[in-house]
Design a protein around this motif. Structure first.
Motif, mmCIF file in Angstrom:
data_model
loop_
_atom_site.group_PDB
_atom_site.id
_atom_site.type_symbol
_atom_site.label_atom_id
_atom_site.label_comp_id
_atom_site.label_asym_id
_atom_site.label_seq_id
_atom_site.Cartn_x
_atom_site.Cartn_y
_atom_site.Cartn_z
ATOM 1 N N THR A 136 1.134 -1.138 -0.083
ATOM 2 C CA THR A 136 0.009 -0.116 -0.038
ATOM 3 C C THR A 136 0.861 1.183 -0.060
ATOM 4 O OG1 THR A 136 -1.780 -1.020 1.033
ATOM 5 C CG2 THR A 136 -1.892 1.157 1.359
ATOM 6 N N VAL A 137 1.976 1.194 0.816
ATOM 7 C CA VAL A 137 2.961 2.392 0.830
ATOM 8 C C VAL A 137 4.417 1.910 0.522
ATOM 9 C CG1 VAL A 137 3.997 4.317 2.428
ATOM 10 C CG2 VAL A 137 1.403 3.573 2.368
ATOM 11 N N PHE A 138 4.964 2.541 -0.269
ATOM 12 C CA PHE A 138 6.316 2.221 -0.624
ATOM 13 C C PHE A 138 7.330 3.271 0.365
ATOM 14 C CE2 PHE A 138 10.317 3.975 -2.800
ATOM 15 C CZ PHE A 138 10.914 2.765 -2.997
ATOM 16 N N ARG A 139 8.335 2.315 0.898
ATOM 17 C CA ARG A 139 9.165 3.299 1.773
ATOM 18 C C ARG A 139 10.718 3.114 1.300
ATOM 19 N NH1 ARG A 139 9.727 3.054 8.266
ATOM 20 N NH2 ARG A 139 11.543 4.343 8.569
ATOM 21 N N ARG A 140 11.224 4.298 0.892
ATOM 22 C CA ARG A 140 12.583 4.445 0.305
ATOM 23 C C ARG A 140 13.559 4.301 1.637
ATOM 24 N NH1 ARG A 140 9.399 8.560 -1.547
ATOM 25 N NH2 ARG A 140 9.133 8.563 -3.864
ATOM 26 N N HIS A 141 14.700 3.570 1.219
ATOM 27 C CA HIS A 141 15.682 3.206 2.176
ATOM 28 C C HIS A 141 16.412 4.549 2.788
ATOM 29 C CE1 HIS A 141 18.393 0.731 4.406
ATOM 30 N NE2 HIS A 141 19.557 1.423 3.951
ATOM 31 N N HIS A 142 16.634 4.572 4.153
ATOM 32 C CA HIS A 142 17.258 5.766 4.786
ATOM 33 C C HIS A 142 18.112 5.146 5.970
ATOM 34 C CE1 HIS A 142 13.893 6.006 7.418
ATOM 35 N NE2 HIS A 142 13.255 5.943 6.302
ATOM 36 N N ALA A 143 18.643 6.086 6.525
ATOM 37 C CA ALA A 143 19.355 5.657 7.641
ATOM 38 C C ALA A 143 18.401 5.420 8.758
ATOM 39 C CB ALA A 143 20.340 6.817 8.226
ATOM 40 N N PRO A 144 19.044 4.438 9.525
ATOM 41 C CA PRO A 144 17.928 4.230 10.843
ATOM 42 C C PRO A 144 17.746 5.434 11.713
ATOM 43 C CG PRO A 144 19.630 2.416 10.690
ATOM 44 C CD PRO A 144 19.910 3.766 9.631
#
Length: 236
Positions: free
Chosen positions: A158-166
């Protein structure tokens, strides 16, 4: 001998003290101990779950209301709840799954019955982090809570999340920047739907804020948030 083996195999042990436990994976004594880290609505802001006198909306939320209606955390991120969540999230100890869900079910949001939830949505992980960890801990919590309460559970994509620092590695102001533009709604299922976002831990609320903002822009109705734990921001 066979009778004893069958009885032992069918019995469950507490994930904390290894004594005999109920179906949730906690014995009565450890379940009672966990009540000491439960949050108290009388000392929490109902909008951000931060510290507040008499459960009133805090000054920060009065000045700048969050994009969601309410945020609730069932416990504070303190032992033994924090150690249980660490084992589940970072060590893939799935024996902690049911006890953690039980912690949430035992101390639900006070507004839950009146929220008119249309669907639940787990906080998404980026593809890279899911592959690294092997699973999304929020998915596990959301699936069982949705089944328990009878809510539809929105699909993972439903939602795409881009990769980023924790987020856990960053200071407060860095967390806000880190999640900016991190989400993209890829489904029309959220339109006009009251949503319950489910996550494991909230600290500054930056991630929930950004996700709620994007969902609102995509046409979602009222948005509520429920996390297992509330952590205090680290001082660097």
């Amino acid at each position: 001998m066979l009778s004893w083996w069958r009885q032992s195999a069918s019995s469950k042990r507490c994930v904390l003290c290894h004594d005999s436990a109920a179906g949730c994976g906690l014995c009565a004594a450890c379940a009672a101990d966990l009540q000491s880290v439960r949050t108290d609505a009388a000392h929490m802001c109902p909008q951000c779950a931060g510290i507040s006198t008499l459960g009133a909306v805090c000054g920060r939320c009065q000045q700048k209301p969050p994009p969601f209606e309410r945020l609730w955390a069932s416990v504070y991120y303190e032992p033994p709840a924090s150690s249980m969540l660490h084992a589940f999230k970072h060590l893939a100890d799935l024996s902690m799954r049911e006890p953690l869900v039980e912690i949430m079910r035992a101390h639900p949001p006070p507004w839950l019955a009146d929220a008119e939830i249309g669907a639940a949505l787990a906080m998404p992980l980026s593809k890279a982090r899911r592959l690294y960890r092997g699973f999304n801990q929020a998915d596990e919590l959301a699936a069982r809570l949705a089944q328990h309460y009878g809510w539809p559970l929105l699909p993972r994509d439903t939602v795409f999340r881009r990769h980023h620092a924790p987020q856990s590695t960053l200071k407060s102001d860095e967390r806000q920047r880190n999640v900016r533009h991190a989400f993209a709604v890829q489904s029309g299922l959220v339109k006009n739907c009251n949503l319950l976002l489910i996550d494991d831990v909230v600290t500054t609320g930056a991630t929930l804020n950004e996700l709620a903002r994007v969902l609102k822009r995509a046409g979602a109705g009222r948005i509520f948030c429920w996390t297992l734990a509330r952590a205090q921001m680290k001082i660097f």
